[in-house]
Design an enzyme around this catalytic site. Structure first.
Site, PDB file in Angstrom:
ATOM      1  CG  ASP A   1       5.657  -0.235  -2.531  1.00  0.00           C
ATOM      2  OD1 ASP A   1       5.400   0.508  -1.566  1.00  0.00           O
ATOM      3  OD2 ASP A   1       6.634  -0.067  -3.278  1.00  0.00           O
TER       4      ASP A   1
ATOM      5  CG  ASP B   1      11.285   4.613  -1.459  1.00  0.00           C
ATOM      6  OD1 ASP B   1      11.454   3.394  -1.289  1.00  0.00           O
ATOM      7  OD2 ASP B   1      10.284   5.086  -2.027  1.00  0.00           O
TER       8      ASP B   1
HETATM    9  C1  GLA Z   1       8.119   2.520  -3.707  1.00  0.00           C
HETATM   10  C2  GLA Z   1       9.147   1.649  -3.020  1.00  0.00           C
HETATM   11  C3  GLA Z   1      10.377   1.535  -3.854  1.00  0.00           C
HETATM   12  C4  GLA Z   1      10.012   0.941  -5.185  1.00  0.00           C
HETATM   13  C5  GLA Z   1       8.943   1.795  -5.847  1.00  0.00           C
HETATM   14  C6  GLA Z   1       8.417   1.151  -7.107  1.00  0.00           C
HETATM   15  O1  GLA Z   1       8.534   3.831  -3.780  1.00  0.00           O
HETATM   16  O2  GLA Z   1       9.442   2.162  -1.756  1.00  0.00           O
HETATM   17  O3  GLA Z   1      11.343   0.739  -3.219  1.00  0.00           O
HETATM   18  O4  GLA Z   1       9.541  -0.362  -5.004  1.00  0.00           O
HETATM   19  O5  GLA Z   1       7.835   2.006  -4.994  1.00  0.00           O
HETATM   20  O6  GLA Z   1       7.465   1.910  -7.714  1.00  0.00           O
END
Ligand code: GLA
Length: 718
Positions: free
Chosen positions: A462, A524
């Site tokens: 990420d 997300d």
């Molecule tokens: C980002 C990702 C999510 C999750 C969060 C965790 O927003 O896109 O899918 O993994 O971080 O903090």
């Protein structure tokens, strides 16, 4: 083709009485061709990019012979070249903006060499000896995909520092038709918002200065010309970018793509070079879907699967939206057990597992298991998961650090920041300076320890903030190159581990990072209505097998809209399927339905993830998406809003083989499809329709209501 001994009439004002026929360089793909005019001594001129020309077909003569010199023009006619620069009589945007302490800013390149490493490639070496600059222009047309890969290299061959302010990675020709440019805006968490704009004499320009690919400024644009001719260019780079289309004096357009460079970001010492990232461009005369198919084939060639071949994409469960930071080893084991019972094949432990991480204010950088949540480390959970026959995956965000972390306390000097500027956090976090070797060593060690000690098959990687100008010295591009280096090193050390690229969802989706990863988390936003548009944007460039698509909870966490299981699953089904909710809390009915969708996905994923993809719209707001071949199609018919017509429209499927007949069969546990008269018939005795009818008149659409999707199989039968 050579004709250097032939004499051509003088073009008005060209200043020489005898002109020789230039050489023409042709690159031919399956359905497209490029023609360059290599006039003696000067950078090759763009003559053609469009539908495949027959072999040997070249222009009648040099461009200067074909066009008169306009009034109020300099007497040296400077047509559009593969590397046009400020200097001489080129008044449009330059492919290079560079200077040496305020000097050597205007350039006059001559060709020192044109190499043809093979029939599909050309390397042009240009020199400006006076300014002390060498340029290498590389073009390669992939004959299987019709994708043109371009990049440019600049070397400082003079004395003193050469400051590079702009270096195009591609300067491409667009025709003089009325054109429209299609591109994507977006935000977190709503990526791929489609935009379209007519191209006029005003330049179209997009700049991304967020330091990563971004949710807002996808580095891709499609250009629609006349006769269903489409062009597209994608920048294979996970950092800043510029995309620009400029009207030229002869009515064509110059399309430049490259890195947005901060002032002072590229300063070449004598002998130093900079090579741009690649631009992947393509042409299609079969419309927008042709562009998508070219990109998919090209991207598929660029993915490096463990073992050299894609394995069936494992259905995965992700802990994030079901649990957020609230981890506990027993509950995670329960989630894994529930997932295995549904046929899920990979368990991904998301954020919240590492030392002290109870919310998003602390701990990034401290990459070892939290002692309270996982008193015996992650091994017992990983062993439980693998014991259930599933793969174990882990979330990491290696480039980041929270000020409240052991790492930040121990190594404040590892953080990208400056004594001279206020520190700007994003999601409470700062960015590590990956150009610092000690930082990448630390990250490699920590990640290697996890990958060695645990049976990890998958990392979700990420990046949860934009970069900011956090120092007096700009280092954006070094940061991107360093993360590629770290990924490459990890891939080499752990070749069987797959990696997902995530940046708050779809903030880092590009072909630059593609060779290191195997999946993109598209957004997300898991709301299925939002996802329809997001996925269509994603699929315009990247193939479905690398598109993370999850079944989320109802109501959806990002939009608060509630949708049926059939709609959530039906929308996610086409990608790399996952589930992101607390499976323990599902009703028996929902659990059974989800298990059915997962089983269906597994039975068709080979077909979903290997063929071509077509996307289209039928009247009355109906969307469709087809995966497969001209004789075997899996068709998704999607309705997000209520109908405006009393009767559903027919869906024309122009890709189908017109000679064949097709058996039409609804698939999946969606009651509304079977309720439609045509499909009741299909279910009972098999509906058989000619391909020509389906292509030209259309298939009767199922009667869908808002937020319903139908999956229909069309297979050819003799
Ligand atoms: C980002 C990702 C999510 C999750 C969060 C965790 O927003 O896109 O899918 O993994 O971080 O903090």
């Amino acid at each position: 083709m050579s004709g250097s001994d032939r004499v051509y009439p003088q073009a008005a004002g060209c200043g020489t009485s005898r002109l020789t026929l230039p050489e023409f360089v042709c690159l031919h793909g399956r359905a497209s061709s490029l023609v360059l005019e290599a006039a003696p001594g000067e950078p090759p001129l763009w003559r053609y990019w469009g539908p495949r020309l027959p072999d040997g077909v070249v222009p009648a003569s040099g461009i200067r012979n074909e066009r008169p010199l306009p009034s109020f023009a300099l007497d040296h006619d400077q047509p559009f070249s593969v590397f046009p620069v400020v200097g001489g009589s080129w008044f449009h945007h330059s492919g290079l903006l560079a200077h040496r302490a305020g000097q050597d800013w205007s350039h006059a390149f001559t060709v020192s060499r044109i190499d043809r490493p093979d029939a599909y490639s050309i390397a042009v070496v240009l020199q400006d000896e006076r300014a002390g600059i060498e340029v290498v222009v590389l073009l390669h047309l992939n004959p299987e995909t019709d994708c043109l890969t371009t990049s440019n290299q600049v070397t400082n061959t003079g004395e003193g520092i050469l400051d590079v302010q702009w270096l195009a990675a591609a300067v491409l020709p667009l025709p003089d038709d009325p054109l429209k440019v299609h591109f994507w805006g977006g935000r977190h968490p709503n990526e791929f918002i489609p935009q379209v704009q007519s191209l006029t004499r005003a330049a179209w320009r997009r700049e991304n200065r967020r330091g990563l690919t971004s949710h807002d400024t996808m580095p891709t644009a499609f250009v629609e010309a006349q006769d269903n001719h489409w062009y597209a260019a994608h920048f294979a780079w996970s950092g800043n970018s510029v995309q620009q289309i400029e009207w030229l004096d002869d009515g064509r357009r110059a399309w430049q793509v490259g890195e947005w460079l901060a002032p002072g970001e590229v300063r070449l010492a004598p002998g130093e070079s900079i090579t741009t990232p690649e631009v992947i461009a393509t042409f299609s005369n079969t419309g927008r879907n042709g562009i998508t198919q070219n990109f998919h084939t090209e991207m598929r060639q660029r993915i490096r699967w463990p073992g050299g071949k894609m394995s069936p994409r494992p259905v995965q469960v992700n802990s994030w939206e079901g649990f957020y930071f609230d981890h506990d080893v027993d509950r995670m084991k329960e989630l894994a057990t529930a997932a295995a019972a549904l046929g899920i094949e990979r368990f991904v432990l998301d954020d919240g597992w590492f030392h002290g991480r109870n919310d998003d204010t602390t701990s990034l950088g401290d990459w070892w298991p939290d002692e309270t949540k996982y008193p015996e480390g992650l091994f017992p959970l990983a062993e439980h998961v693998t014991g259930l026959g599933m793969q174990f995956g882990l979330w990491v965000e290696p480039e980041m650090v929270n000020p409240d972390s052991d790492l930040a306390r121990a190594h404040p000097d590892w953080i990208r920041s400056s004594r001279d500027r206020p520190v700007v956090t994003g999601r409470n976090q700062l960015v590590l300076d990956l150009a610092n070797h000690e930082v990448t060593e630390y990250l490699f060690d920590k990640l290697s320890a996890l990958l060695t000690q645990l049976p990890i098959s998958y990392l979700k990687w990420d990046h949860n903030r934009d970069l900011a100008p956090d120092g007096l010295v700009p280092t954006y591009r070094n940061q991107v190159r360093s993360v590629y280096g770290l990924l490459a090193r990890l891939r080499a050390a752990f070749p069987d581990v797959e990696i997902e690229s995530c940046a708050g969802g779809g903030g880092r989706i590009d072909a630059g990072i593609l060779p290191y990863v195997h999946r993109f988390w598209a957004s997300d936003n898991i709301d299925a209505v939002s996802r329809v548009q997001i996925q269509r944007g994603f699929l315009s460039v990247f193939p479905p097998e690398v598109m993370g698509a999850h079944v989320g909870a109802a109501p959806a966490h990002t939009t608060s809209r509630s949708q049926s299981m059939a709609f959530r699953a039906g929308v996610a089904l086409c990608g790399h399927l996952g589930v992101e909710l607390d499976l323990r809390r599902l009703t028996d009915k929902a659990r059974e339905a989800l298990a059915e969708w997962i089983a269906l996905h597994k039975s068709i994923r080979d077909r979903l993830h290997s063929g071509e993809v077509w996307m289209g719209e039928a009247p009355d707001g109906l969307l469709w998406q087809a995966h497969g071949t001209a004789t075997d199609i899996l068709l998704f018919v999607i309705r997000t809003n209520q109908t405006e017509q009393r009767y559903p429209p027919a869906i024309r499927l122009p890709m189908l083989d017109r000679i064949e007949s097709f058996q039409i069969r609804p698939l999946g546990p969606a009651p509304w499809v079977k309720g439609s008269p045509a499909f009741r018939l299909a279910d009972q005795e098999g509906l058989k329709v000619s391909g020509a009818w389906l292509a030209q008149s259309g298939m009767p659409a199922p009667a869908l209501r808002a937020e319903q999707v139908a999956l229909i199989e069309l297979t050819s039968v003799r």
